[in-house]
Scaffold this active site. Sequence first.
Site, PDB file in Angstrom:
ATOM      1  N   TYR A   1      12.752   0.950 -44.266  1.00 36.70           N
ATOM      2  CA  TYR A   1      11.908   0.987 -43.074  1.00 36.70           C
ATOM      3  C   TYR A   1      12.099  -0.249 -42.202  1.00 36.70           C
ATOM      4  O   TYR A   1      11.893  -0.204 -40.985  1.00 36.70           O
ATOM      5  CB  TYR A   1      10.432   1.081 -43.470  1.00 36.70           C
ATOM      6  CG  TYR A   1       9.997   2.430 -44.006  1.00 36.70           C
ATOM      7  CD1 TYR A   1      10.907   3.466 -44.222  1.00 36.70           C
ATOM      8  CD2 TYR A   1       8.660   2.682 -44.300  1.00 36.70           C
ATOM      9  CE1 TYR A   1      10.500   4.683 -44.724  1.00 36.70           C
ATOM     10  CE2 TYR A   1       8.241   3.907 -44.793  1.00 36.70           C
ATOM     11  CZ  TYR A   1       9.164   4.902 -45.002  1.00 36.70           C
ATOM     12  OH  TYR A   1       8.752   6.124 -45.490  1.00 36.70           O
TER      13      TYR A   1
ATOM     14  N   TYR B   1      15.923  11.840 -37.229  1.00 33.69           N
ATOM     15  CA  TYR B   1      14.493  11.531 -37.199  1.00 33.69           C
ATOM     16  C   TYR B   1      14.001  11.858 -35.792  1.00 33.69           C
ATOM     17  O   TYR B   1      14.467  11.284 -34.811  1.00 33.69           O
ATOM     18  CB  TYR B   1      14.251  10.060 -37.506  1.00 33.69           C
ATOM     19  CG  TYR B   1      12.790   9.701 -37.682  1.00 33.69           C
ATOM     20  CD1 TYR B   1      12.179   9.828 -38.919  1.00 33.69           C
ATOM     21  CD2 TYR B   1      12.021   9.249 -36.612  1.00 33.69           C
ATOM     22  CE1 TYR B   1      10.834   9.506 -39.100  1.00 33.69           C
ATOM     23  CE2 TYR B   1      10.684   8.928 -36.780  1.00 33.69           C
ATOM     24  CZ  TYR B   1      10.099   9.061 -38.023  1.00 33.69           C
ATOM     25  OH  TYR B   1       8.768   8.741 -38.189  1.00 33.69           O
TER      26      TYR B   1
END
Length: 549
Positions: A506, A403
């Site tokens: 998340y 990421y």
Amino acid sequence: MPPVSPPSSLRSPPTSGARTTYRLRVSDVSKIVCHRLQNSTEEYLVRWKIAGGSTNTKSTIYSWHCISELSKCLHYVQEYIEKLPKSRPDAAFVAIPAAASRKRKFSSDSQITGSSSSSGNLTPRDWAHVSREPSVISIASTSSTTSEAAPLQAPTVYNGILKRKEGRIVAKRSNDPAVQEVDARKLPDQFMLKDAAQAPVSAAERAIQATFQAKLRSVKNTEWENHVDNTAPSLNFTFISDFVLGEGVYRSDADAHVGCENPCRPNMGQNLGCEYPRDCACLEYAAVDKDLLKEGDMARYAQYLEDWDTDGFLADSRGLPKRFPYRVSKDRIVPSTLMKFYLEQRYPIYECNLNCDCGKVCKSRVVQKGREVPLVIFKTSNGRGWGVYCKEQLVKGEFIDTYIGEVLTNEETNRREELAGKDKASYLYSLDKFCGDDPNNDLTKDNCYVVDGQHMGGPTRFINHSCEPNCQQYTVSYNKHDLRIYDLAFFAVEDIPPRTELTFDYMDQDEAELEDVMRKREAKAADPAYRDKQRCNCGARKCRWYLWE
């Protein structure tokens, strides 16, 4: 499937003698507010920024433009289209399969080109009688050369004039009495909105699709597909290959990284580099494997535990039994996988670096080599926006991708959150793994860096949330002394069949028992504080109902 045809302005630059298409600059556009179909051409109403401002005042300049003139501002068109009612009478949906996305050919039957009159001015021709509002336009070229090309039917402009300058169109205020002034605060008017309700946006959608495809060409082994509607992922997104450091963010140079030395060599461990985890300097702060402790290790281990209370992950574990992070198969076709020791405990992963003596073949180099698996960005059919799947089988422990995004200070992150609202949190990732482990206590959750992947990043930016994910993110460091910046790497935590959507949590929470999840859901349903919180749509059996606690 019929080919998707973008405007000619999205193709290669015009050759010598070709007609020039003038375009609006991104910095000059405030937003798109309406659209219409004029003489079989889609046009979009632009609100201009004048003198650096974007406020909609009574005298703000508006003008209509075709897609070729807006090719540099298509993200504004995309934002406008996304807000339109879904039931509008558009052209039939055309599926965009991943396998064909890189090979799509574009026909020339929908080219939108611009031409100039012999005087160099774009002429209004019959625009007055087809416009709902009286208006005047003057687009003057700065060139002194003349053209014998046929005149272009010019767009309507309100409260000003348009000029052509160095390949672009600019808006200017004018005292010319021929300029019809309107109250721009009332634009778009009811007639424009009525026309927009019947006008298609198919040409704009094709241009947006082609533009996103052009962006994606820079990303290796990545495709996109949409079998749901005619949309494309956000054009207000830039694919990058590494972190982009924001203002006030610092990272040590790779040359300054401390690497492993003796006894680590490339020809050790069946020519796989580092072989002795007790002695490898790159594993100085790696977690100790208690199952491998011997009687002679106990005094040293007791000291390590004492150091852990104060130093956390920075407790010195040299000389104690540890594990290299990856299991390497003798069959080079089989991917390296993260060891169970790391996969389940989420310990920081330390890879060797450019200054190590173990060489490029070392088995402790996986994430730094980049993604190898093919990913597809796709439109989900359950209303969860865009998602990501892998075209190949992923095995448990296999590395997927990192990421990445802009690395920001905490202050800049707070500023962006205040401007963007609650949805911003979906793209922010705090680099707080080592908070509290800094010997000087300088690194805290209030001053650690944050990765913002909303407008810059890689394909993993499109991975959706799940309360029962099949992927997890891990801390991967190539510089054991840098506590502020490290890689965020996704690994499969279970075997994942091809074309299965990839998800991660998340909130990064540990798995809970179903009974505990149901009890907490009941409590949240009765708590008024959750009434306005964002709902989770993952659909997992253990869904927590809300995306953020």
